[in-house]
Design an enzyme around this catalytic site. Structure first.
Site, PDB file in Angstrom:
ATOM      1  N   GLU A 244       0.838  -1.200   0.000  1.00  0.00           N
ATOM      2  CA  GLU A 244       0.000   0.000   0.000  1.00  0.00           C
ATOM      3  C   GLU A 244       0.877   1.256   0.000  1.00  0.00           C
ATOM      4  OE1 GLU A 244      -2.843   2.999   1.069  1.00  0.00           O
ATOM      5  OE2 GLU A 244      -1.305   2.396   2.484  1.00  0.00           O
ATOM      6  N   ARG A 270      -3.271  32.629 -19.333  1.00  0.00           N
ATOM      7  CA  ARG A 270      -3.638  33.826 -18.560  1.00  0.00           C
ATOM      8  C   ARG A 270      -2.777  35.006 -19.028  1.00  0.00           C
ATOM      9  NH1 ARG A 270      -6.706  37.112 -15.312  1.00  0.00           N
ATOM     10  NH2 ARG A 270      -5.634  37.823 -13.429  1.00  0.00           N
ATOM     11  N   GLN A 282       9.350  35.669 -14.977  1.00  0.00           N
ATOM     12  CA  GLN A 282      10.385  34.642 -14.813  1.00  0.00           C
ATOM     13  C   GLN A 282      10.044  33.726 -13.631  1.00  0.00           C
ATOM     14  OE1 GLN A 282      14.273  35.671 -13.135  1.00  0.00           O
ATOM     15  NE2 GLN A 282      15.206  34.791 -14.961  1.00  0.00           N
TER      16      GLN A 282
END
Ligand SMILES: Cc1cc2nc3c(=O)[nH]c(=O)nc-3n(C[C@H](O)[C@H](O)[C@H](O)COP(=O)(O)OP(=O)(O)OC[C@H]3O[C@@H](n4cnc5c(N)ncnc54)[C@H](O)[C@@H]3O)c2cc1C
Length: 385
Positions: A244, A270, A282
């Site tokens: 798991e 955007r 940047q």
């Protein structure tokens, strides 16, 4: 990708199709209602995506570990909670039956679980004790023809939808604090008199995992429902839980990739001061580059560890590292993805903040990362990492 063979590509393509046509349309509904994704769970079973690591003789798909990682990653990109329900079912609960069960028990419980026909839950955690099961108070006591279980479990996935609960209970007068000998595993059918389940909790993330409490009030099970040696379950669970923890790697990777893709798309479209955010700032580009770097580092860890599993190695520490590192990377990437979306990132309907909520729960559900780091440090000391 170096690990994509023709056979694995087929599995991946089938998973992508399932996710695109059936899973994606359900995401908003499950997030809003926290309903257990029953229809999708059953479909995943029909498609052979649940019993991936179960051997074919027990109705599983029996494909390699890497393919199962690819399936989990792909589903988690869109609906992480489906992989959580599948993992609690077939890795946690089914893993114990697969590892400890007799042939008859596997036929009875693992075979219908492998296809999702029957649902399993693993009931270990208690209100007290945390990861120290020696403090657990749910107790099973022998009677004439079996066992009587009393106690309570909390934070259990798949409650209310499970057909069988794989229950961890104290069977010795005193549990050995070091070896944890004295704890046993039982399969309890959901309709057994005295077994009650609580409401599913309203949670931060993993919405739809049906996580809640299970109560045992003089619950009687026949002797044949004891799975594995009396008192010897915890040692096996230490190993079976590794599967798991291992699966948390690709699930976290998928969560991070889902959030990253949204952030990248948003930054590319955007417009800020006449340019896309990506071109204008940047800092946006650097954030995305770092997120990408973390994702690729996690991918390298995930698929090299899966390759080791396919080569027959079970690295207990590395399996735990998958959960530790996976939670760290996915939380970081998802947090940055929200930040890059600005205000709309905080709006639920945008669909990006849910990734962070799921990533946060990855650091706790199943085992806290702190407890796992502690286990890893013990394995280092023992020369096993
Ligand atoms: C959504 C969800 C689903 C879950 N599903 C299941 C399930 O299906 N079955 C099941 O049995 N359980 C399940 N759990 C329970 C889960 O495994 C436990 O919540 C987890 O192991 C932490 O245990 P705890 O909640 O008792 O916290 P505690 O053990 O009380 O820990 C609290 C905090 O203490 C610190 N801590 C604890 N132990 C250590 C340690 N050894 N070293 C350092 N720091 C430590 C950590 O910061 C930890 O977060 C689920 C939990 C969640 C949230």
């Amino acid at each position: 990708m170096w690990y994509l063979t023709d056979e694995r590509k087929l599995v991946l393509d089938a998973t992508k199709e399932f996710v695109r046509t059936e899973v994606a349309p359900q995401v908003a509904h499950i997030e809003k209602t926290s309903e257990f994704p029953m229809e999708l769970f059953k479909r995943a079973g029909e498609l052979g995506l649940i019993g991936l690591t179960v051997p074919a003789e027990y109705n599983g798909t029996g494909i390699d570990q890497t393919s199962s990682g690819l399936v989990l990653e792909e589903i988690a990109k869109t609906m992480p909670v489906l992989t959580i329900a599948m993992g609690a079912h077939i890795l946690l609960a089914g893993g114990l039956i697969q590892m400890l069960g007799t042939e008859e028990q596997k036929q009875k419980w693992l075979v219908p679980a492998a296809t999702g026909e029957k649902i399993l839950a693993c009931a270990s955690t208690e209100p007290v004790g945390g990861d120290n099961q020696a403090e657990f108070t749910t107790r099973a006591v022998r009677d004439a023809d079996g066992w009587v279980i009393n106690g309570a479990k909390c934070l259990i996935c798949n409650v209310g939808v499970a057909d069988y609960y794989v229950v961890i209970a104290v069977t010795a007068d005193k549990v050995d604090p070091v070896t944890k000998a004295g704890i046993s595993c039982f399969v309890v059918p959901a309709d057994t008199p005295g077994l009650k389940v609580g409401e599913a909790e309203h949670k931060l993330g993993w919405r739809g995992s049906a996580t809640g409490s299970v109560y045992f009030d003089d619950v009687h099970v026949p002797a044949e429902n004891l799975v594995g040696p009396e008192g010897g379950c915890l040692q096996a669970m230490f190993v079976s839980a590794s599967a798991e923890f291992l699966s948390c790697g690709p699930v976290s990777l998928g969560i991070a990739e889902g959030a990253y893709q949204m952030a990248l798309d948003y930054s590319m479209t955007r417009i800020q001061q006449g340019h896309t955010m990506f071109d204008r700032f940047q800092v946006t580009r650097h954030k995305l580059a770092k997120m990408w770097g973390e994702i690729e580092s996690l991918r390298a860890l995930v698929y090299s560890t899966y390759a080791q599993r396919d080569a027959g190695q079970l690295e207990l520490a590395k399996c735990r590292l998958m959960k530790i590192k996976g939670a760290e990377v996915s939380e970081y990437v998802c947090r940055e993805a929200i930040q890059l979306h600005g205000g709309v990132g905080t709006i639920v309907d945008t669909g990006v903040e849910r990734y962070w909520r799921d990533a946060k729960v990855m650091a706790i559900g199943g085992a806290s990362v702190e407890a796992l780091v502690d286990v890893v440090s013990g394995l280092i000391k023992a020369g096993r990492a």
